[in-house]
Design a protein around this motif. Structure first.
Motif, mmCIF file in Angstrom:
data_model
loop_
_atom_site.group_PDB
_atom_site.id
_atom_site.type_symbol
_atom_site.label_atom_id
_atom_site.label_comp_id
_atom_site.label_asym_id
_atom_site.label_seq_id
_atom_site.Cartn_x
_atom_site.Cartn_y
_atom_site.Cartn_z
ATOM 1 N N ILE A 1 0.172 31.980 2.917
ATOM 2 C CA ILE A 1 1.288 31.899 1.966
ATOM 3 C C ILE A 1 2.182 30.685 2.192
ATOM 4 O O ILE A 1 3.124 30.453 1.442
ATOM 5 C CB ILE A 1 2.144 33.183 1.986
ATOM 6 N N GLY A 2 1.893 29.893 3.237
ATOM 7 C CA GLY A 2 2.753 28.749 3.555
ATOM 8 C C GLY A 2 2.812 27.694 2.469
ATOM 9 O O GLY A 2 3.801 26.971 2.355
ATOM 10 N N GLY A 3 1.766 27.591 1.656
ATOM 11 C CA GLY A 3 1.738 26.581 0.613
ATOM 12 C C GLY A 3 2.869 26.727 -0.404
ATOM 13 O O GLY A 3 3.270 25.754 -1.036
ATOM 14 N N GLY A 4 3.390 27.945 -0.540
ATOM 15 C CA GLY A 4 4.473 28.171 -1.489
ATOM 16 C C GLY A 4 5.857 28.041 -0.890
ATOM 17 O O GLY A 4 6.854 28.252 -1.578
ATOM 18 N N ALA A 5 5.924 27.692 0.392
ATOM 19 C CA ALA A 5 7.217 27.594 1.077
ATOM 20 C C ALA A 5 7.764 26.177 0.936
ATOM 21 O O ALA A 5 7.543 25.313 1.785
ATOM 22 C CB ALA A 5 7.068 27.964 2.548
ATOM 23 N N VAL A 6 8.468 25.927 -0.152
ATOM 24 C CA VAL A 6 9.025 24.601 -0.417
ATOM 25 C C VAL A 6 10.100 24.284 0.626
ATOM 26 O O VAL A 6 10.965 25.103 0.919
ATOM 27 C CB VAL A 6 9.615 24.545 -1.838
ATOM 28 N N GLY A 7 10.004 23.100 1.229
ATOM 29 C CA GLY A 7 11.010 22.680 2.196
ATOM 30 C C GLY A 7 10.725 23.103 3.627
ATOM 31 O O GLY A 7 11.521 22.800 4.521
ATOM 32 N N TRP A 8 9.607 23.798 3.857
ATOM 33 C CA TRP A 8 9.256 24.202 5.217
ATOM 34 C C TRP A 8 8.760 22.977 5.991
ATOM 35 O O TRP A 8 7.909 22.238 5.522
ATOM 36 C CB TRP A 8 8.169 25.274 5.188
ATOM 37 N N LEU A 9 9.324 22.743 7.193
ATOM 38 C CA LEU A 9 8.993 21.568 7.989
ATOM 39 C C LEU A 9 8.117 21.869 9.201
ATOM 40 O O LEU A 9 7.525 20.960 9.772
ATOM 41 C CB LEU A 9 10.282 20.885 8.473
ATOM 42 N N GLY A 10 8.062 23.131 9.623
ATOM 43 C CA GLY A 10 7.229 23.470 10.770
ATOM 44 C C GLY A 10 7.892 24.482 11.667
ATOM 45 O O GLY A 10 8.996 24.971 11.391
ATOM 46 N N ALA B 1 12.372 33.144 1.925
ATOM 47 C CA ALA B 1 12.538 34.546 2.324
ATOM 48 C C ALA B 1 12.542 35.479 1.119
ATOM 49 O O ALA B 1 12.165 36.654 1.245
ATOM 50 C CB ALA B 1 13.827 34.701 3.124
ATOM 51 N N ALA B 2 12.956 34.980 -0.034
ATOM 52 C CA ALA B 2 13.052 35.803 -1.236
ATOM 53 C C ALA B 2 11.714 35.980 -1.955
ATOM 54 O O ALA B 2 11.608 36.817 -2.861
ATOM 55 C CB ALA B 2 14.083 35.199 -2.199
ATOM 56 N N ARG B 3 10.702 35.224 -1.553
ATOM 57 C CA ARG B 3 9.399 35.360 -2.213
ATOM 58 C C ARG B 3 8.781 36.725 -1.873
ATOM 59 O O ARG B 3 8.785 37.131 -0.707
ATOM 60 C CB ARG B 3 8.437 34.248 -1.770
ATOM 61 N N PRO B 4 8.228 37.444 -2.855
ATOM 62 C CA PRO B 4 7.620 38.753 -2.574
ATOM 63 C C PRO B 4 6.518 38.689 -1.518
ATOM 64 O O PRO B 4 6.412 39.575 -0.666
ATOM 65 C CB PRO B 4 7.065 39.189 -3.932
ATOM 66 N N GLU B 5 5.712 37.636 -1.558
ATOM 67 C CA GLU B 5 4.627 37.527 -0.578
ATOM 68 C C GLU B 5 5.159 37.302 0.832
ATOM 69 O O GLU B 5 4.573 37.756 1.819
ATOM 70 C CB GLU B 5 3.622 36.425 -0.967
ATOM 71 N N GLN B 6 6.311 36.629 0.933
ATOM 72 C CA GLN B 6 6.938 36.443 2.248
ATOM 73 C C GLN B 6 7.505 37.765 2.754
ATOM 74 O O GLN B 6 7.384 38.093 3.934
ATOM 75 C CB GLN B 6 8.037 35.385 2.169
ATOM 76 N N THR B 7 8.116 38.529 1.868
ATOM 77 C CA THR B 7 8.655 39.841 2.247
ATOM 78 C C THR B 7 7.542 40.744 2.759
ATOM 79 O O THR B 7 7.686 41.411 3.797
ATOM 80 C CB THR B 7 9.366 40.493 1.045
#
Length: 196
Positions: free
Chosen positions: A27-36, A63-69
């Motif tokens: 699911i990391g591909g949808g995490a805009v702004g994630w640096l590592g 954090a608000a993405r359903p897949e992240q939850t």
């Protein structure tokens, strides 16, 4: 930059590591702004994750993405008890920041009444690198109440321990004693890293 520190006890280390490492591909591909992130376990089963985002807004949107939850719920189920989260908008990079090449990482958590004094001490990268060449880089994340989390990347643990025995100038020693007087050190002997 924004840093979130995640910690909690987990005796199912292999399962948690496999799950944490799968986040990027699942699911990391949808995490805009994630640096590592930097992750690891202490000898007494404390899991620590230091996750970097471009901004608080990017982290909260992730954090608000359903897949992240759903993923976070699966991770929580692997833990031995409750987890702690620490959010930090005040972030400094030391010697360019952390390093995915580190063989040993030390996470230092403490609290100071003057964060600017702590940042000034650590800002002199040339002196720091001269005193401790085994440090590959570090991040310093400070919460509003002065609680700080410093994540220091070392080439290896033997070099880090040798560096701890070196004499430092009196003025530097005084500043170190100020910053570390109530600090707790967490050793990650087998850290792992994730990046986009």
């Amino acid at each position: 930059m924004f840093i979130q520190i995640i910690q909690g006890r987990c005796s199912r280390q292999d399962e948690l590591r496999a799950m944490a490492s799968s986040w990027r591909t699942e699911i990391g591909g949808g995490a805009v702004g994630w640096l590592g992130g930097t992750f690891g376990f202490t000898d007494d089963d404390l899991f620590l994750g230091v996750v970097r985002f471009e901004s608080r807004e990017a982290a909260m949107a992730n954090a608000a993405r359903p897949e992240q939850t759903a993923w976070a719920e699966r991770m929580t189920a692997l833990m031995d008890g409750p987890m702690e989260y620490h959010d930090c908008d005040d972030v400094s990079l030391l010697l360019g920041g952390g390093s995915d090449e580190a063989g040993f990482v030390q996470v230092i958590r403490g609290r100071v009444d003057d964060p600017s004094r702590l940042k000034a001490m650590l800002a002199d990268a040339d002196t720091l690198h001269e005193m401790r060449p085994e440090i590959l880089g570090a991040t310093l994340a400070i919460e509003p109440d002065g609680t700080f989390t410093e994540t220091v990347a070392f080439t290896d643990e033997d070099s880090a321990r040798a560096g701890e025995t070196k004499n430092v100038p009196d003025e530097v020693r005084g500043e170190l004693e100020y910053a570390m007087r109530a600090a707790t050190f967490y050793d990650l002997h087998h850290p792992w890293f994730e990046s986009p």
